[in-house]
Design a protein around this motif. Structure first.
Motif, short mmCIF file in Angstrom:
data_model
loop_
_atom_site.label_atom_id
_atom_site.label_comp_id
_atom_site.label_asym_id
_atom_site.label_seq_id
_atom_site.Cartn_x
_atom_site.Cartn_y
_atom_site.Cartn_z
N LEU A 1 -1.81 -3.79 6.06
CA LEU A 1 -3.10 -3.07 5.88
C LEU A 1 -3.51 -2.36 7.26
CD1 LEU A 1 -5.41 -2.45 4.16
CD2 LEU A 1 -6.68 -4.46 5.11
N SER A 2 -2.99 -2.72 8.46
CA SER A 2 -3.41 -2.24 9.60
C SER A 2 -2.59 -0.76 9.64
CB SER A 2 -3.31 -2.94 11.01
OG SER A 2 -2.22 -3.38 11.33
N TYR B 1 -1.55 0.95 7.26
CA TYR B 1 -2.08 1.78 6.00
C TYR B 1 -3.23 2.28 6.46
CZ TYR B 1 -3.98 2.99 1.69
OH TYR B 1 -4.60 3.63 0.52
N GLN B 2 -4.18 1.84 7.25
CA GLN B 2 -5.51 2.26 7.65
C GLN B 2 -5.20 3.30 8.84
OE1 GLN B 2 -7.42 -1.53 8.44
NE2 GLN B 2 -8.57 -1.44 6.71
N GLU B 3 -4.30 3.00 9.73
CA GLU B 3 -4.07 3.83 10.70
C GLU B 3 -3.41 5.20 10.30
OE1 GLU B 3 -0.83 4.48 14.62
OE2 GLU B 3 -0.76 2.40 13.45
N TYR C 1 0.87 -1.23 -0.04
CA TYR C 1 -0.05 -0.06 -0.05
C TYR C 1 0.88 1.31 -0.14
CZ TYR C 1 -3.25 -3.41 1.44
OH TYR C 1 -4.17 -4.78 1.28
N PRO D 1 -4.63 8.26 1.46
CA PRO D 1 -4.44 6.91 0.97
C PRO D 1 -4.48 6.91 -0.51
CG PRO D 1 -6.89 7.53 1.45
CD PRO D 1 -5.93 8.48 1.81
N MET E 1 1.06 5.41 0.56
CA MET E 1 0.30 6.66 1.28
C MET E 1 1.09 7.79 1.27
SD MET E 1 0.36 5.06 5.01
CE MET E 1 1.31 3.22 4.62
N THR F 1 -3.99 6.55 7.11
CA THR F 1 -4.92 7.11 6.26
C THR F 1 -6.17 7.67 6.89
OG1 THR F 1 -5.54 5.07 5.38
CG2 THR F 1 -3.79 6.35 4.36
N THR F 2 -6.38 7.12 8.27
CA THR F 2 -7.53 7.41 8.94
C THR F 2 -7.40 8.38 10.26
OG1 THR F 2 -7.47 5.62 10.35
CG2 THR F 2 -8.87 5.39 8.29
N SER F 3 -6.27 8.12 10.76
CA SER F 3 -5.91 9.08 12.11
C SER F 3 -4.58 9.82 12.18
CB SER F 3 -5.84 8.06 13.17
OG SER F 3 -4.95 7.14 13.15
#
Length: 159
Positions: free
Chosen positions: A136-137, A139-141, A117, A150, A119, A143-145
């Protein structure tokens, strides 16, 4: 072509991530090059050191010195159009082909590969920086917090 490890580093002074598959850079950074400015994150992924079936070259760029005051950054892309565009952008210096990698088709990696991923920090540190991860975790962290943009799957890593 041989499989190579792409090793991720972090520079806490810049707040930037850097990755390399180049053996001499890895040895130098691990030995303290640049005043121990970079530390391994323990993360990375695999790629190929030369063209292999189903792979494309990954262009590596460096910011033109002084463009972002004292900060600098590297950028990697497997997208030929993006690579060509950056070659004509005066803020970026084309360095080389960093490695070879598979790319997703229709947002999905080829069988037998794993997503990497991409970012973007949106210039939060005063200079652009991208991070690439198979986690993925993370990437999600980011791009979300953490305010990173993303950009989806940038590469597809062999096992």
């Amino acid at each position: 072509a041989s499989k190579v490890a792409v090793v991720e580093y972090f520079n806490p002074d810049f707040g930037h991530y850097f990755m390399t598959a180049q053996a001499d850079e890895i040895v130098g950074l691990d030995a303290g090059a640049y005043n121990f400015a970079f530390a391994r994150t323990g993360l990375g992924f695999n790629a190929w050191n030369a063209p292999a079936s189903g792979t494309v070259p990954v262009c590596r760029f460096f910011t033109k010195p002084g463009t972002f005051e004292t900060k600098s950054s590297h950028f990697y892309t497997a997208d030929a159009v993006e690579c060509d565009g950056l070659k004509s952008n005066p803020a970026w210096v084309y360095e080389k082909i960093a490695f070879h990698i598979a790319v997703p088709g229709g947002g999905v990696c080829p069988a037998g590969t794993s997503p990497v991923y991409r970012m973007y920090n949106h210039g939060q540190t005063g200079a652009p920086n991208h991070r690439f991860t198979t986690d993925l975790s993370i990437y999600q962290e980011f791009t979300t917090s953490k305010g990173w943009d993303p950009e989806g799957i940038g590469f597809c890593s062999p096992p």
